[in-house]
Design a protein around this motif. Structure first.
Motif, PDB file in Angstrom:
ATOM      1  N   LEU A 192       0.810  -1.220   0.000  1.00  0.00           N
ATOM      2  CA  LEU A 192       0.000   0.000   0.000  1.00  0.00           C
ATOM      3  C   LEU A 192       0.843   1.270   0.000  1.00  0.00           C
ATOM      4  CD1 LEU A 192      -2.873   0.998  -0.053  1.00  0.00           C
ATOM      5  CD2 LEU A 192      -2.889   0.991   2.438  1.00  0.00           C
ATOM      6  N   PHE A 193       2.004   1.239   0.650  1.00  0.00           N
ATOM      7  CA  PHE A 193       2.743   2.494   0.818  1.00  0.00           C
ATOM      8  C   PHE A 193       4.119   2.505   0.161  1.00  0.00           C
ATOM      9  CE2 PHE A 193      -0.290   2.624   4.409  1.00  0.00           C
ATOM     10  CZ  PHE A 193      -0.966   3.762   4.031  1.00  0.00           C
TER      11      PHE A 193
ATOM     12  N   ILE B  52      -2.941   8.663  -1.716  1.00  0.00           N
ATOM     13  CA  ILE B  52      -3.526   7.490  -1.062  1.00  0.00           C
ATOM     14  C   ILE B  52      -4.064   7.866   0.316  1.00  0.00           C
ATOM     15  CG2 ILE B  52      -2.990   5.233  -0.051  1.00  0.00           C
ATOM     16  CD1 ILE B  52      -0.950   4.911  -2.415  1.00  0.00           C
ATOM     17  N   LEU B  53      -3.273   8.603   1.074  1.00  0.00           N
ATOM     18  CA  LEU B  53      -3.727   9.020   2.400  1.00  0.00           C
ATOM     19  C   LEU B  53      -4.957   9.913   2.290  1.00  0.00           C
ATOM     20  CD1 LEU B  53      -0.294   9.751   4.140  1.00  0.00           C
ATOM     21  CD2 LEU B  53      -1.820   7.835   4.569  1.00  0.00           C
ATOM     22  N   ASN B  54      -4.990  10.723   1.242  1.00  0.00           N
ATOM     23  CA  ASN B  54      -6.149  11.574   0.996  1.00  0.00           C
ATOM     24  C   ASN B  54      -7.405  10.725   0.763  1.00  0.00           C
ATOM     25  OD1 ASN B  54      -7.588  13.932   0.501  1.00  0.00           O
ATOM     26  ND2 ASN B  54      -7.158  13.845  -1.716  1.00  0.00           N
TER      27      ASN B  54
ATOM     28  N   TRP C 141      -6.878   9.945   5.726  1.00  0.00           N
ATOM     29  CA  TRP C 141      -5.879   9.903   6.796  1.00  0.00           C
ATOM     30  C   TRP C 141      -4.973  11.112   6.827  1.00  0.00           C
ATOM     31  CZ3 TRP C 141      -3.626   4.223   7.116  1.00  0.00           C
ATOM     32  CH2 TRP C 141      -4.642   3.368   7.562  1.00  0.00           C
TER      33      TRP C 141
ATOM     34  N   PHE D   3       2.305   3.837  -9.014  1.00  0.00           N
ATOM     35  CA  PHE D   3       1.421   4.991  -9.097  1.00  0.00           C
ATOM     36  C   PHE D   3       2.213   6.232  -9.547  1.00  0.00           C
ATOM     37  CE2 PHE D   3      -2.108   7.277  -6.412  1.00  0.00           C
ATOM     38  CZ  PHE D   3      -2.658   7.766  -7.581  1.00  0.00           C
TER      39      PHE D   3
END
Lengths: 301, 266
Positions: A31-32, B121-123, B127, A39
Motif C-alpha cells: 500500500l505504501f 492514497i492518504l487523501n 488519513w 502509481f
C-alpha cells in the motif's frame, strides 16, 4: 528429492504462520511502497486534477518534455549538482582525515566520538534554527569573522552565498557521521601493515596515503554513495532556510524542493512534480548501480 | 601534539553551535540583541522555557504529537520488523525468496518518488492530518527487516526446539522466548527508528495541515517564521526538542555504535 505437488498439513500450517508473520510487512509494502512506486510512474504521464473529483488525464511524455523548457527546473538541477559536487568530496575527505587522526591511539577517543556524534543525533530542524540564528548579519559567525578582521557576509539573504551557507552547515553536520563509519573500518586494519611501512621508513603522511587510503577503498565507496544519495535529496534545509521559496533569487532551490512546490503548493501540477521525482530517482539509482558495479570490479582483483 | 590539536579544535567547532544555543535559551531577549559573545548569560533565566510551555499554546501539543507518533511508530516497527525478519529467517513458506528480494530492492528507492502517491492514497483513506497517516506508512522498515533476518539466522535453534518441547506454539515461542533474547538487536533498532520518526520533517509537513497536528520539527519551523525575532524562545524550544534524543543516546551509546558498524559493514 522431487518437488512435492501436495502440501502436508504441517507444511500448510507453517506457510500460514509465515504469511501471518509477514502480513503487516506485506500490507505496508503493497500500500505504501510498491503501489506508490507504480502509481508515481503512472502519475508522471498524466495531468492530475485534484479539485472536486480527482481526475487523471493521460498526456504521454508532455511532463518530461516540459522539464526541458522549465527555467526553474534548470536552476534547481544546477544548484543540486553544485551542492552534490562540493559537499560529497569535502565531507568524505574531512571524515577520513578525522577518523585517521582519531585512530592514532589517543586516550580521549571515546569523548571525541560522543562529541562528534552530536549533530547526527540532532534534527535538521534544530540545526537549521541554530545556524539561521548564528548566520544573522549581526550574529555569532559574523561577530567572530569581524573580530579577527575577516570579511563578513549576509549568509542567508545574499543569493551568491545562501547555498554555500547550507553547504557549510551540512558538511559540519554529516562529516562526523561518516567519520564513525571510517573509524570502524580503520580498526580492522592489522597493525602489521603499518609496522611493515615503518620498516620501509615511511612517515605518517606516507603511511596514510599508501596504506590507509587504499585499504579503505570499499568503505570510501560506501561513504561516497551514501553521500550522493543524501545530498541529492536535500530538502529540509533549503525549505527552512528560504521559508519554502528556494530564495533568495532561487539560489537555494533544489530538485526536491521544486517537486514539493509543484505537488503541494500548486495542487494542479502533481503529474509534472511526479515526473521530476521519477527523474531524480533514476539519477540516484543510476549512481547507486554504477557504484555497486565499480565496487564489484574492485573485489575481483 | 598535532593530533590532539586537530581533534580538539574540531570538537570545539562541533560543540560551539550547541553551547551557543544552550546559553541563548537561558538569556533574556534583550541580552541576545545586545550582541556580545558571552557563553555564560549575564542574567540567567528559565523564563524562556516557562514561556514556550505556557504562552505558546501549541508547543506542548507539538511535543505530545512528536512523542506519541515516535513511541507508537517505534513500538510497531520493533514488533513487525522482527516478525518479518523471523519469518524470512526461520519459517518456510512459498514466495519467501521473492519477498526477501523485494524488500532488498525497496531499500534502494528514494522517498521522493513515493511522496506524491502516498499523499493521494492518504487523501483517499481520509488519513491526512491524522496520527495514523504518519504512523502506518512507516510502521515497517526494510533496513531493519533485513537486519533482524540476519540476527535470527544466527540465533541458536536449540532454544526454539526446547520451547517447542515445552509445548509452546510458534507465537508463544516467538513472543516469550525469541523476542526477549533479541534485546540488543531491538535496542539498536529502537534508537534509529525513534530518531527517524522524531526528526522527520518532510512527512509531517505534507501530511499535517492543521497547526495543532504538527510535530516538533514542523512546529519549530512554523514558530520561527511567525515569531522570527524571538530567538530566546526558538533556542529554548530547540533544546527541549534535542534533549530526549541526547538522553536516549547517553543510555544506549554502546548499541548505537554497534548499529553504526553494522551499517558500515554493508
Amino acid at each position: 528429492m522431487a518437488r512435492k505437488r501436495k502440501y502436508t498439513k504441517s507444511q500448510l500450517r507453517e506457510a500460514g504462520q509465515g504469511y501471518l508473520f509477514m502480513s503487516p510487512t506485506i500490507f505496508t509494502l503493497l500500500l505504501f511502497l510498491i503501489g506508490p512506486i507504480i502509481f508515481a510512474i503512472f502519475l508522471s504521464f498524466t495531468r492530475v486534477q485534484l479539485l472536486g473529483d480527482t481526475s487523471f488525464t493521460f498526456v504521454g511524455m508532455e511532463n518530461f518534455s516540459r522539464i526541458l523548457d522549465d527555467t526553474r527546473a534548470g536552476i534547481a538541477l544546477r544548484n543540486t549538482a553544485f551542492y552534490v559536487g562540493v559537499v560529497v568530496p569535502v565531507q568524505t575527505i574531512l571524515a577520513l582525515v578525522l577518523a585517521a587522526t582519531l585512530n592514532a591511539g589517543l586516550k580521549a577517543e571515546k569523548f571525541f566520538r560522543i562529541v562528534y556524534f552530536l549533530p547526527t543525533l540532532t534534527s535538521s530542524a534544530v540545526l537549521v534554527m541554530i545556524f539561521m540564528w548564528m548566520y544573522r548579519p549581526d550574529g555569532f559567525i559574523n561577530s567572530i569573522l569581524g573580530g579577527v578582521g575577516l570579511p563578513t557576509y549576509n549568509w542567508i539573504n545574499d543569493p551568491n552565498i545562501a547555498l554555500i551557507s547550507i553547504m557549510i552547515m551540512n558538511i559540519w553536520a554529516t562529516a562526523p557521521f561518516f567519520m564513525v563509519i571510517y573509524l570502524a573500518a580503520l580498526q580492522d586494519i592489522p597493525d602489521s601493515l603499518y609496522e611493515a611501512a615503518d620498516l620501509d621508513g615511511a612517515n605518517a603522511i606516507q603511511k596514510f596515503l599508501h596504506v590507509t587510503v587504499p585499504l579503505l577503498r570499499p568503505v570510501t565507496g560506501f561513504v561516497v554513495i551514501m553521500g550522493i544519495i543524501g545530498t541529492f535529496q536535500l530538502f529540509d534545509q533549503s525549505y527552512m532556510f528560504s521559508g519554502g521559496s528556494g530564495g533568495p533569487d532561487n539560489s537555494t532551490l533544489t530538485v526536491v524542493l521544486l517537486v514539493y512546490q509543484y505537488a503541494f503548493a500548486a495542487y494542479d501540477q502533481m503529474g509534472y512534480a511526479a515526473a521530476l521525482a521519477v527523474l531524480l530517482a533514476l539519477v540516484i539509482l543510476t549512481a547507486t548501480l554504477i557504484q555497486r558495479k565499480l565496487q564489484k570490479d574492485e573485489e575481483v582483483y | 601534539m598535532v593530533l590532539y590539536s586537530i581533534l580538539t579544535s574540531y570538537a570545539i567547532v562541533t560543540m560551539i553551535p550547541f553551547l551557543w544555543a544552550l546559553s541563548a535559551s537561558f538569556k533574556p531577549l534583550a541580552e541576545i540583541y545586545e550582541g556580545g559573545l558571552n557563553f555564560i548569560p549575564q542574567e540567567f533565566t528559565f523564563q524562556n522555557y516557562v514561556a514556550i510551555f505556557t504562552e505558546q499554546a501549541l508547543f506542548p501539543r507539538w511535543l505530545f504529537n512528536s512523542v506519541f507518533v515516535a513511541v507508537i511508530g517505534t513500538a510497531l516497527n520493533l514488533i513487525f520488523n522482527s516478525m518479518a525478519g523471523y519469518a524470512l529467517a526461520r519459517i518456510s513458506f512459498p514466495g519467501r525468496r521473492t519477498l526477501f528480494i523485494t524488500i532488498l530492492a525497496v531499500l534502494m528507492i528514494p522517498a521522493q518518488v513515493t511522496m506524491i502517491p502516498n499523499f493521494l492514497i492518504l487523501n483517499e483513506l481520509g488519513w491526512l492530518n491524522s496520527y495514523q497517516g504518519l504512523i502506518i506508512p512507516g510502521m515497517v522498515n526494510a533496513t531493519f527487516i533485513f537486519m533482524m533476518r540476519q540476527f535470527f539466522i544466527n540465533f541458536p535453534r536449540e532454544v526454539e526446539e526446547a520451547a517447542a518441547i515445552d509445548g509452546l506454539g510458534r507465537f508463544g515461542t516467538f513472543f516469550r522466548i525469541v523476542m526477549p533474547m533479541a534485546k540488543p538487536a531491538l535496542a539498536a533498532q529502537a534508537i534509529f527508528v525513534f530518531m527517524a520518526f522524531w526528526n522527520n520533517f518532510m512527512a509531517p509537513l505534507i501530511i499535517m495541515t492543521d497547526a495543532s497536528m504538527y510535530t516538533l520539527p514542523v512546529g519549530l519551523n512554523a514558530f520561527q517564521s511567525d515569531y522570527g525575532s524571538y530567538w530566546n524562545y526558538i533556542m529554548a524550544a530547540s533544546m527541549v526538542f534535542t534533549l530526549p534524543v541526547l538522553i536516549i543516546y547517553m543510555f544506549f551509546n554502546r548499541f548505537f555504535l554497534k548499529g553504526m558498524s553494522f551499517r558500515g559493514d554493508k
